[in-house]
Scaffold this active site. Structure first.
Site, PDB file in Angstrom:
ATOM      1  N   LYS A  22       0.826  -1.214   0.000  1.00 46.92           N
ATOM      2  CA  LYS A  22       0.000   0.000   0.000  1.00 46.92           C
ATOM      3  C   LYS A  22       0.859   1.263   0.000  1.00 46.92           C
ATOM      4  O   LYS A  22       0.635   2.178  -0.799  1.00 46.92           O
ATOM      5  CB  LYS A  22      -0.905  -0.004   1.225  1.00 46.92           C
ATOM      6  CG  LYS A  22      -1.616   1.330   1.515  1.00 46.92           C
ATOM      7  CD  LYS A  22      -2.415   1.242   2.797  1.00 46.92           C
ATOM      8  CE  LYS A  22      -3.111   2.558   3.120  1.00 46.92           C
ATOM      9  NZ  LYS A  22      -2.191   3.548   3.733  1.00 46.92           N
ATOM     10  N   ASN A  23       1.840   1.333   0.903  1.00 43.46           N
ATOM     11  CA  ASN A  23       2.607   2.564   1.037  1.00 43.46           C
ATOM     12  C   ASN A  23       3.442   2.853  -0.205  1.00 43.46           C
ATOM     13  O   ASN A  23       3.620   4.007  -0.596  1.00 43.46           O
ATOM     14  CB  ASN A  23       3.497   2.488   2.280  1.00 43.46           C
ATOM     15  CG  ASN A  23       2.690   2.503   3.567  1.00 43.46           C
ATOM     16  OD1 ASN A  23       1.545   2.957   3.571  1.00 43.46           O
ATOM     17  ND2 ASN A  23       3.253   1.998   4.649  1.00 43.46           N
ATOM     18  N   ARG A  97      -4.914  10.458   2.982  1.00 48.29           N
ATOM     19  CA  ARG A  97      -3.613  10.913   3.456  1.00 48.29           C
ATOM     20  C   ARG A  97      -2.578  10.957   2.332  1.00 48.29           C
ATOM     21  O   ARG A  97      -1.781  11.887   2.223  1.00 48.29           O
ATOM     22  CB  ARG A  97      -3.136   9.967   4.571  1.00 48.29           C
ATOM     23  CG  ARG A  97      -1.742  10.260   5.096  1.00 48.29           C
ATOM     24  CD  ARG A  97      -1.730  11.461   6.007  1.00 48.29           C
ATOM     25  NE  ARG A  97      -0.365  11.918   6.265  1.00 48.29           N
ATOM     26  CZ  ARG A  97      -0.073  13.035   6.894  1.00 48.29           C
ATOM     27  NH1 ARG A  97      -1.033  13.811   7.336  1.00 48.29           N
ATOM     28  NH2 ARG A  97       1.165  13.390   7.101  1.00 48.29           N
ATOM     29  N   ASP A 121      -5.771   7.866   8.913  1.00 44.83           N
ATOM     30  CA  ASP A 121      -5.933   7.272  10.234  1.00 44.83           C
ATOM     31  C   ASP A 121      -5.947   8.324  11.330  1.00 44.83           C
ATOM     32  O   ASP A 121      -5.251   9.333  11.259  1.00 44.83           O
ATOM     33  CB  ASP A 121      -4.764   6.314  10.513  1.00 44.83           C
ATOM     34  CG  ASP A 121      -4.871   5.045   9.706  1.00 44.83           C
ATOM     35  OD1 ASP A 121      -5.995   4.659   9.388  1.00 44.83           O
ATOM     36  OD2 ASP A 121      -3.823   4.452   9.409  1.00 44.83           O
ATOM     37  N   ASP A 320       3.821   0.403  11.890  1.00 48.73           N
ATOM     38  CA  ASP A 320       2.550  -0.153  11.430  1.00 48.73           C
ATOM     39  C   ASP A 320       2.283  -1.556  11.971  1.00 48.73           C
ATOM     40  O   ASP A 320       1.151  -2.044  11.884  1.00 48.73           O
ATOM     41  CB  ASP A 320       2.514  -0.192   9.899  1.00 48.73           C
ATOM     42  CG  ASP A 320       2.240   1.169   9.288  1.00 48.73           C
ATOM     43  OD1 ASP A 320       1.814   2.074  10.037  1.00 48.73           O
ATOM     44  OD2 ASP A 320       2.460   1.338   8.085  1.00 48.73           O
ATOM     45  N   MET A 342       6.185   6.924  17.624  1.00 46.13           N
ATOM     46  CA  MET A 342       5.902   7.900  16.574  1.00 46.13           C
ATOM     47  C   MET A 342       4.523   8.538  16.673  1.00 46.13           C
ATOM     48  O   MET A 342       4.349   9.696  16.308  1.00 46.13           O
ATOM     49  CB  MET A 342       6.082   7.245  15.205  1.00 46.13           C
ATOM     50  CG  MET A 342       7.509   6.826  14.915  1.00 46.13           C
ATOM     51  SD  MET A 342       7.746   6.319  13.206  1.00 46.13           S
ATOM     52  CE  MET A 342       9.458   5.804  13.249  1.00 46.13           C
TER      53      MET A 342
END
Length: 436
Positions: A22-23, A97, A121, A320, A342
């Site tokens: 996904k990223n 995002r 998110d 994640d 984070m």
């Protein structure tokens, strides 16, 4: 809104293939804006966030040709730059995002880029300062009123290469600045750059389009600007977060699962962190086999103190997967401190696990101590709501472990990051259904 109905408490068995990353997908799709020539990308995950970004590019004027749900050709030769001023753009951009990463390519190629404050998110603050500080160092001027939550950068002359030291190793910030710098005049040096495999993939794709990027895989990237880029083909890596999710799922449910084509060389510390939880992994070529576990025991440090698992910029452990590690630890033997550095809201879903019978102490917004139940007591079924992508899948894994019927609401959050997850889990024997 849809929900999942899960009847848990039974082991699963079979093979599963992770989706495309996904990223990485969000980055490389935005990179297609850098050239008027066709760019074909394969192994894209068929998920909500990717489809939203594709729709946004189509509204911007990009010609999009689908070859399958996981492969598209993009051609950005007729961009409608005035679309950036429309209410429709503000609505679409604010819903995703990843939309922030269109700014760098648009700035480099058209001299302007705008974005509404993007959504995504609800896991804590995600600042955009790193992105815009980099654009300003390249010669752009900042436009926008923070009160309006609409930001932009413009330049009336070509961007100029420069040296910059990023305040944080932001993945999306590095990607955005990198995409702006490839068409800047001269040399750009980005120090303290993110160096995740997905950034490495973006760099390789840009180089295949004619960019000149060196230092790939390190935190010091050097970009020799070029005047134009051409088309290419690119294939996304397997999604490392899915791989980690399936490892945790196999362990907590006592399942016999093989993850095929897992992209093992790009997993970094993921296998070693799950081994610290006592989970056995057999790596065979590019596959990972997780055998059934009656028990798995969390390691301690050499002096006997409690194990701590924390996130860090790559090559540290990805944030994640901390939610997955936390859920998996609830049925381990031993204790572990989960330190989410984070994001200050990512651990707030643990109250739902406590309601299911997990023994977790939320120390503060960033730390939680898990006291493993060692399968002495299965998690209880529950009705719960998914607050974000990763917490949602963590709750799904917990529900598959629980002895009874659970309901997970707001599963649109899960759909943002996991492709057709209920169908793929049913192929392993999971009893899960989507209820409209």
């Amino acid at each position: 809104m849809s929900q999942f109905k899960i009847r848990g408490g039974k082991p699963l068995k079979g093979d599963i293939v992770p989706q495309g990353a996904k990223n990485e997908a969000l980055q490389v799709i935005c990179a297609t804006l850098l050239t008027p020539e066709p760019v074909t990308i394969s192994n894209l995950p068929d998920i909500v966030d990717v489809r939203k970004l594709i729709d946004l590019l189509a509204a911007l004027g990009v010609k999009i040709t689908p070859h399958s749900p996981n492969e598209y050709t993009f051609q950005a030769d007729t961009i409608d730059i005035d679309y950036l001023y429309t209410d429709d753009f503000r609505r679409r951009g604010a819903a995703l995002r990843g939309s922030v990463m269109i700014v760098g390519p648009l700035l480099a190629r058209f001299g302007k880029g705008y974005i509404p404050k993007p959504g995504g998110d609800k896991i804590g603050r995600r600042r955009l300062d790193t992105h815009f500080d980099g654009f300003i160092k390249l010669g752009a001027r900042l436009r926008g009123n923070p009160g309006e939550n609409f930001y932009g950068v413009e330049t009336h002359s070509p961007l100029q290469g420069t040296y910059m030291l990023l305040e944080e190793a932001s993945v999306t910030g590095t990607a955005n600045i990198l995409m702006a710098a490839v068409l800047a005049r001269g040399t750009t040096t980005i120090y303290h750059a993110a160096c995740e495999p997905y950034i490495q993939q973006l760099c390789r794709m840009l180089n295949s389009m004619g960019a000149r990027i060196t230092g790939i895989g390190s935190n010091l990237l050097t970009i020799e600007g070029v005047t134009s880029l051409h088309g290419t083909t690119h294939r996304c890596l397997p999604d490392m977060i899915e791989v980690g999710s399936f490892i945790g799922l196999a362990a907590i449910t006592g399942s016999d699962i093989t993850i095929r084509n897992a992209g093992v060389p790009y997993l970094g510390q993921i296998p070693s962190v799950f081994r610290k939880l006592g989970i056995t992994l057999h790596i065979i070529g590019d596959d990972i086999h997780i055998p059934p576990h009656d028990h798995y025991e969390i390691d301690t440090f050499m002096d006997g103190s409690i194990m701590t698992i924390s996130d860090a910029p790559w090559p540290g452990f990805t944030p994640d997967l901390l939610s997955i590690v936390l859920v998996t630890a609830t049925q381990a033997r031993g204790s572990v401190l989960i330190h989410q550095k984070m994001f200050e809201s990512r651990l707030f879903f643990v109250d739902k696990l406590i309601d299911m019978g997990a023994q977790i102490i939320l120390c503060d917004p960033h730390r939680a101590t898990v006291i493993g139940l060692d399968r002495r007591q299965p998690l209880r079924p529950a009705t719960m709501s998914s607050p974000d992508i990763r917490a949602g899948v963590s709750l799904l894994i917990a529900a598959l472990s629980a002895d009874g019927t659970s309901i997970i609401q707001n599963i649109e959050q899960i759909d943002r990051g996991y492709q057709n997850i209920e169908h793929r889990l049913r192929l392993l024997g999971a009893d899960i259904e989507r209820i409209p």
